[in-house]
Scaffold this motif. Structure first.
Motif, PDB file in Angstrom:
ATOM      1  N   ARG A  86       0.826  -1.205   0.000  1.00 38.31           N
ATOM      2  CA  ARG A  86       0.000   0.000   0.000  1.00 38.31           C
ATOM      3  C   ARG A  86       0.867   1.264   0.000  1.00 38.31           C
ATOM      4  N   GLU A  87       1.890   1.250   0.838  1.00 36.49           N
ATOM      5  CA  GLU A  87       2.792   2.404   0.915  1.00 36.49           C
ATOM      6  C   GLU A  87       3.550   2.600  -0.396  1.00 36.49           C
ATOM      7  N   ALA A  88       3.894   1.489  -1.062  1.00 36.38           N
ATOM      8  CA  ALA A  88       4.594   1.590  -2.341  1.00 36.38           C
ATOM      9  C   ALA A  88       3.692   2.219  -3.406  1.00 36.38           C
ATOM     10  N   TRP A  89       2.423   1.849  -3.399  1.00 34.50           N
ATOM     11  CA  TRP A  89       1.476   2.458  -4.329  1.00 34.50           C
ATOM     12  C   TRP A  89       1.293   3.938  -4.016  1.00 34.50           C
ATOM     13  N   HIS A  90       1.177   4.269  -2.733  1.00 31.61           N
ATOM     14  CA  HIS A  90       1.051   5.677  -2.348  1.00 31.61           C
ATOM     15  C   HIS A  90       2.237   6.484  -2.869  1.00 31.61           C
ATOM     16  N   ARG A  91       3.429   5.924  -2.719  1.00 33.74           N
ATOM     17  CA  ARG A  91       4.629   6.619  -3.175  1.00 33.74           C
ATOM     18  C   ARG A  91       4.592   6.839  -4.688  1.00 33.74           C
ATOM     19  N   MET A 131       9.160   0.015 -10.799  1.00 30.75           N
ATOM     20  CA  MET A 131       8.046  -0.505 -10.004  1.00 30.75           C
ATOM     21  C   MET A 131       8.548  -1.479  -8.937  1.00 30.75           C
ATOM     22  N   ARG A 132       9.839  -1.390  -8.594  1.00 32.66           N
ATOM     23  CA  ARG A 132      10.453  -2.413  -7.754  1.00 32.66           C
ATOM     24  C   ARG A 132       9.814  -2.547  -6.385  1.00 32.66           C
ATOM     25  N   ARG A 133       9.489  -1.434  -5.738  1.00 25.92           N
ATOM     26  CA  ARG A 133       8.902  -1.520  -4.395  1.00 25.92           C
ATOM     27  C   ARG A 133       7.572  -2.263  -4.420  1.00 25.92           C
ATOM     28  N   ILE A 134       6.762  -1.946  -5.420  1.00 24.89           N
ATOM     29  CA  ILE A 134       5.469  -2.623  -5.548  1.00 24.89           C
ATOM     30  C   ILE A 134       5.668  -4.108  -5.837  1.00 24.89           C
ATOM     31  N   HIS A 135       6.558  -4.420  -6.764  1.00 22.04           N
ATOM     32  CA  HIS A 135       6.758  -5.813  -7.159  1.00 22.04           C
ATOM     33  C   HIS A 135       7.355  -6.648  -6.026  1.00 22.04           C
ATOM     34  N   ARG A 136       8.271  -6.060  -5.256  1.00 18.33           N
ATOM     35  CA  ARG A 136       8.838  -6.808  -4.130  1.00 18.33           C
ATOM     36  C   ARG A 136       7.758  -7.133  -3.096  1.00 18.33           C
ATOM     37  N   ALA A 137       6.884  -6.183  -2.839  1.00 21.83           N
ATOM     38  CA  ALA A 137       5.817  -6.415  -1.870  1.00 21.83           C
ATOM     39  C   ALA A 137       4.832  -7.459  -2.384  1.00 21.83           C
ATOM     40  N   GLN A 138       4.505  -7.409  -3.660  1.00 24.91           N
ATOM     41  CA  GLN A 138       3.591  -8.399  -4.240  1.00 24.91           C
ATOM     42  C   GLN A 138       4.197  -9.788  -4.242  1.00 24.91           C
ATOM     43  N   ARG A 151       7.997 -11.586 -11.644  1.00 20.57           N
ATOM     44  CA  ARG A 151       7.254 -10.321 -11.652  1.00 20.57           C
ATOM     45  C   ARG A 151       8.149  -9.114 -11.950  1.00 20.57           C
ATOM     46  N   GLY A 152       9.277  -9.066 -11.317  1.00 18.61           N
ATOM     47  CA  GLY A 152      10.156  -7.905 -11.491  1.00 18.61           C
ATOM     48  C   GLY A 152      10.808  -7.810 -12.849  1.00 18.61           C
ATOM     49  N   ALA A 153      10.769  -8.892 -13.647  1.00 18.98           N
ATOM     50  CA  ALA A 153      11.403  -8.876 -14.972  1.00 18.98           C
ATOM     51  C   ALA A 153      10.432  -8.497 -16.079  1.00 18.98           C
ATOM     52  N   ARG A 173       6.481  -3.774 -17.101  1.00 20.67           N
ATOM     53  CA  ARG A 173       5.386  -3.064 -16.437  1.00 20.67           C
ATOM     54  C   ARG A 173       5.839  -1.638 -16.185  1.00 20.67           C
ATOM     55  N   TYR A 174       4.897  -0.713 -16.178  1.00 19.16           N
ATOM     56  CA  TYR A 174       5.288   0.684 -16.158  1.00 19.16           C
ATOM     57  C   TYR A 174       4.136   1.565 -15.683  1.00 19.16           C
ATOM     58  N   ALA A 175       4.504   2.797 -15.330  1.00 22.10           N
ATOM     59  CA  ALA A 175       3.538   3.871 -15.106  1.00 22.10           C
ATOM     60  C   ALA A 175       3.869   4.985 -16.093  1.00 22.10           C
ATOM     61  N   ILE A 176       2.849   5.514 -16.727  1.00 24.01           N
ATOM     62  CA  ILE A 176       3.015   6.625 -17.658  1.00 24.01           C
ATOM     63  C   ILE A 176       2.175   7.795 -17.160  1.00 24.01           C
ATOM     64  N   LYS A 177       2.807   8.942 -17.032  1.00 23.68           N
ATOM     65  CA  LYS A 177       2.096  10.171 -16.705  1.00 23.68           C
ATOM     66  C   LYS A 177       2.075  11.066 -17.935  1.00 23.68           C
ATOM     67  N   ALA A 178       0.905  11.637 -18.217  1.00 30.00           N
ATOM     68  CA  ALA A 178       0.782  12.573 -19.333  1.00 30.00           C
ATOM     69  C   ALA A 178      -0.144  13.696 -18.920  1.00 30.00           C
ATOM     70  N   THR A 179       0.092  14.895 -19.453  1.00 30.47           N
ATOM     71  CA  THR A 179      -0.598  16.093 -18.985  1.00 30.47           C
ATOM     72  C   THR A 179      -1.316  16.806 -20.121  1.00 30.47           C
TER      73      THR A 179
END
Length: 268
Positions: free
Chosen positions: A41-46, A235-242, A254-256, A259-265
């Motif tokens: 949860r904390e990793a997602w918040h971050r 995404m390492r913190r999230i993947h390690r927790a999962q 999972r870590g290999a 997977r990604y997050a994309i921000k666009a404005t």
């Protein structure tokens, strides 16, 4: 892409909706869907705060909200959240979850590719594991741009679930070997074989049938008019927790994965 599918009177969008409606009952049983630890949860918040900042009452639309996992994370951070999904069984679980936790979140039935929301409505839009399922992502991205306020941002969390890396393939071979030798058990399946086949069939016919690579998603976002686009593959913190709640080999792989997050404005 959106024609009748194999003699059925469902088109592809109908099939996708029906699939996720059936998956709702067991969706939260899978690590990587529901959150099973405060560490995750904390990793997602971050991740969310790193890209979108604190909520401070800003409006957020969580598309393909499912059972409300990301909607609840946004609520944790102070956003004024609306969750939208086109599978009513998912929404029922999301509403029950929010009520049990004392959260005030609106969950609404709707289509992520045609939201029916007014222009310039939201400060942020989020979605997780939605883009790979889109029949027409170019139209969807234009829709998201329309309903964002000027200066608003979209945060996409997704991955390429088609193409495996050499490390993933090695891990799968080792997993199969240890299972045959009796050292490990097969992973628990959270959906019957028939639904797994439906998943494969849908994946073969969506826009990103060849895999939703981050760079391809970015190109479509640019064409839609988004600016200041960034790709975050850390995404390492999230993947390690999962991974702590997965089988050993699945956690290793999972870590290999891509997977990604994309921000666009949207331009101010």
């Amino acid at each position: 892409m959106d024609g009748l599918a194999d003699g059925s009177n469902f088109n592809l969008r109908d099939e996708i909706k029906a699939y996720w409606s059936e998956r709702a009952a067991t969706f939260d049983q899978s690590p990587g869907h529901e959150i099973f630890s405060e560490e995750e949860r904390e990793a997602w918040h971050r991740l969310i705060v790193g890209h979108l900042g604190e909520g401070r009452g800003r409006t957020a639309l969580d598309l393909a909200s499912g059972t409300g996992v990301v909607s609840l994370l946004l609520d944790d951070l102070g956003f004024n959240v609306t969750g939208m999904d086109w599978a009513e069984p998912m929404l029922e679980r999301a509403r029950a979850k929010a009520k049990a936790r004392g959260r005030v979140i609106t969950f609404r039935l709707g289509d992520a590719e045609n939201t029916m929301e007014p222009d310039n409505r939201y400060d942020v839009i989020t979605n997780r594991h939605l883009v790979w399922t889109l029949v027409d992502p170019q139209a969807a991205f234009a829709e998201w741009l329309r309903i964002l306020k000027p200066g608003g941002s979209v945060l996409i969390v997704d991955g390429d679930f088609v193409n495996t890396t050499p490390f993933e393939r090695l891990v799968q071979k080792l997993a199969n070997l240890t299972q045959r030798m009796g050292f490990t058990r097969p992973l628990a399946m959270h959906q019957p074989p028939q639904l797994m086949e439906t998943h494969r069939s849908i994946l073969s016919r969506v826009h990103f049938a060849g895999g939703a690579r981050a760079e391809a998603v970015v190109e479509l976002l640019k064409k839609a008019g988004f600016q200041d686009i960034t790709i975050d593959t850390d995404m390492r913190r999230i993947h390690r927790a999962q991974a702590k709640h997965m089988g050993f080999w699945k956690g290793m792989a999972r870590g290999a994965q891509h997977r990604y997050a994309i921000k666009a404005t949207k331009a101010a």
